[in-house]
Design an enzyme around this catalytic site. Structure first.
Site, PDB file in Angstrom:
ATOM      1  N   GLY A  69       0.938  -1.003  -0.039  1.00 52.88           N
ATOM      2  CA  GLY A  69      -0.046  -0.138   0.076  1.00 52.88           C
ATOM      3  C   GLY A  69       1.030   1.261   0.095  1.00 52.88           C
ATOM      4  N   ARG A 111      10.323  -1.024  -4.574  1.00 54.68           N
ATOM      5  CA  ARG A 111       9.118  -1.175  -5.110  1.00 54.68           C
ATOM      6  C   ARG A 111       9.122   0.097  -6.025  1.00 54.68           C
ATOM      7  NH1 ARG A 111       3.829  -3.456  -2.875  1.00 54.68           N
ATOM      8  NH2 ARG A 111       3.442  -4.012  -5.072  1.00 54.68           N
ATOM      9  N   ASP A 259      -1.578   4.406  -6.355  1.00 51.24           N
ATOM     10  CA  ASP A 259      -0.114   4.330  -5.872  1.00 51.24           C
ATOM     11  C   ASP A 259       0.690   5.343  -6.279  1.00 51.24           C
ATOM     12  OD1 ASP A 259      -1.303   1.591  -6.000  1.00 51.24           O
ATOM     13  OD2 ASP A 259       0.714   1.475  -4.993  1.00 51.24           O
ATOM     14  N   ASN A 269      -2.909   2.506 -10.110  1.00 53.94           N
ATOM     15  CA  ASN A 269      -3.542   1.815  -9.091  1.00 53.94           C
ATOM     16  C   ASN A 269      -3.451   0.445  -9.537  1.00 53.94           C
ATOM     17  OD1 ASN A 269      -4.573   1.889  -6.268  1.00 53.94           O
ATOM     18  ND2 ASN A 269      -6.329   1.189  -7.368  1.00 53.94           N
ATOM     19  N   LYS A 270      -3.930  -0.373  -8.553  1.00 53.00           N
ATOM     20  CA  LYS A 270      -3.901  -1.956  -8.483  1.00 53.00           C
ATOM     21  C   LYS A 270      -4.335  -2.239 -10.003  1.00 53.00           C
ATOM     22  CE  LYS A 270      -2.148  -4.241  -6.530  1.00 53.00           C
ATOM     23  NZ  LYS A 270      -0.785  -4.602  -6.450  1.00 53.00           N
TER      24      LYS A 270
HETATM   25  O1  MRU Z   1       0.490  -4.078  -4.451  1.00 56.05           O
HETATM   26  P1  MRU Z   1       0.148  -3.356  -3.366  1.00 56.05           P
HETATM   27  O2  MRU Z   1      -1.035  -3.993  -2.526  1.00 56.05           O
HETATM   28  O3  MRU Z   1       0.902  -2.454  -2.767  1.00 56.05           O
HETATM   29  O4  MRU Z   1      -0.719  -2.135  -4.092  1.00 56.05           O
HETATM   30  C1  MRU Z   1      -1.609  -1.366  -3.380  1.00 56.05           C
HETATM   31  C2  MRU Z   1      -2.569  -0.582  -4.141  1.00 56.05           C
HETATM   32  O5  MRU Z   1      -2.902  -0.464  -5.324  1.00 56.05           O
HETATM   33  C3  MRU Z   1      -3.603   0.385  -3.414  1.00 56.05           C
HETATM   34  O6  MRU Z   1      -4.825   0.470  -4.081  1.00 56.05           O
HETATM   35  C4  MRU Z   1      -2.938   1.568  -3.264  1.00 56.05           C
HETATM   36  O7  MRU Z   1      -1.642   1.568  -2.822  1.00 56.05           O
HETATM   37  C5  MRU Z   1      -3.675   2.381  -2.655  1.00 56.05           C
HETATM   38  S1  MRU Z   1      -3.169   2.424  -0.666  1.00 56.05           S
HETATM   39  C6  MRU Z   1      -3.820   3.685   0.137  1.00 56.05           C
END
Ligand code: MRU
Length: 367
Positions: A69, A111, A259, A269-270
């Site tokens: 996140g 990351r 992100d 985003n994801k």
């Molecule tokens: O791969 P991750 O779990 O780190 O990805 C997180 C996301 O895509 C969240 O939707 C994003 O970071 C928003 S967190 C407030």
């Protein structure tokens, strides 16, 4: 491995994080120069806190997604860089700065997509460069205070995002979220889930529709767990069901985190977020992005300049460590995508709600 009670160790006022009498979960804890991370790989089956004393191990924890996140990664990286400073405290000023900067460059590789990591490390780096003549011990204390500020500011930002965002949600109805943008993904309370928590606190009757978020299952494992803990209604769907639920009128709004947001409002985003945004547009459902200003990268003009992390095939071809895909199949696993700004109804930040044209609205956040 050490088990601790998060509430005992938490340094922020817990009262800030209450929703309907419960306390939002937090992903980390910092006490006496030790970082503790709630191992998100094991949730919701196990609540295990891992102990971190070195920057190298913190960098690995971010890579391995013990913590994930965007804002949570940034805060964790900042504490990782404080641990780096503690490890260098007995060096002379010149060597301290040189070695600390080397470790910062290493941390930046953990990351690539979430800009909060870069933002947080660069915030500490600025202090190191400004105070390069200071004794390592004093400079370490300054860095520790800054990391704690990064954390507390994030929680306050989430509360403000909740305050501005809850107005946009319907009094009653289905709200789709993707991935996990909750307490676990931030310093506490959450961005997208912060908006939902604030709406629930105001008495709105929201049923959160959580997409399971293949392959890592942040929705099924983390979002569902957080909301059940908070006594907020949540229904789990497979990611592919979102369009059908919109067609049937069962989803009235979408709210997701981010992100990285480019200067023109494009949102990383994801993976799967872009498809949801297109479906929302086709079905006349508003699509909101909730994120702190620390997630905006004003140096990137548009989404196609945002680096997209690719993770290994194991996340897709195995399930619970068991092979599920045909052996020998080729795999492509980009874990984020870009939603173009024209599909975003509004971006909810701690400074207020931004709307098209995003360029000037985003510019104003930095002036
Ligand atoms: O791969 P991750 O779990 O780190 O990805 C997180 C996301 O895509 C969240 O939707 C994003 O970071 C928003 S967190 C407030």
């Amino acid at each position: 491995m050490k088990e601790i009670n998060a509430e005992e160790k938490y340094v922020l006022p817990l009262s800030l994080l209450r929703t309907r009498g419960n306390t939002s979960v937090v992903p980390l804890s910092w006490e006496k120069h030790i970082l503790y991370l709630l191992d998100q790989r094991l949730l919701p089956q196990e609540e295990t806190w891992l102990t971190y004393r070195s920057v190298k191990d913190v960098e690995q924890a971010i890579r391995d997604m013990v913590v994930r996140g965007a804002p949570a990664i940034g805060i964790t990286a900042a504490f990782g860089m404080v641990l780096a400073a503690y490890g260098l405290k007995d060096k002379n000023e010149g060597l301290f700065v040189e070695k600390w900067l080397e470790k910062a460059a290493f941390m930046l590789q953990a990351r690539p997509t979430a800009v909060n990591l870069k933002w947080a490390v660069e915030r500490l780096e600025k202090l190191v460069r400004e105070h390069y003549k200071m004794s390592p011990s004093n400079l370490t204390s300054i860095l520790e205070k800054e990391a704690i500020s990064i954390w507390t500011e994030d929680v306050k930002a989430n509360l403000a995002i909740g305050f501005y965002g809850q107005d946009l949600l319907p009094e009653t109805g289905g709200v789709l979220t993707h991935c996990n943008a909750g307490g676990l993904a931030t310093g506490g309370y959450g961005t997208a889930l912060g908006v939902i928590r604030a709406a629930a606190s105001r008495g709105k009757e929201i049923n959160v529709i959580a997409g399971e978020t293949r392959p890592w299952l942040q929705g099924a494992r983390l979002t569902a767990w957080e909301l059940i803990r908070d006594d907020i209604a949540v229904t789990l769907i497979v990611d592919g069901a979102a369009g059908f639920l919109m067609q049937r009128g069962w989803i009235n709004s979408v709210v997701v985190g981010a992100d990285r947001i480019a200067a023109n409002g494009d949102v990383a985003n994801k993976i799967g977020t872009y498809a949801i945004a297109e479906l929302a547009r086709a079905n006349n459902v508003p699509f909101y992005v909730a994120a702190p200003v620390s997630t905006i990268d004003p140096f990137i003009h548009s989404g196609d300049q945002i680096p997209i992390e690719e993770r290994g095939p194991g996340e897709i071809i195995t399930f619970a460590e068991k092979q599920i895909a045909a052996r020998g199949v080729r795999v492509h696993n980009p874990v984020f995508d870009i939603t173009p700004h024209h599909l975003v109804t509004a971006i909810i930040t701690e400074l207020g709600v931004l709307k098209e044209p995003y360029g000037p609205a985003i510019y104003a956040c930095f002036s």
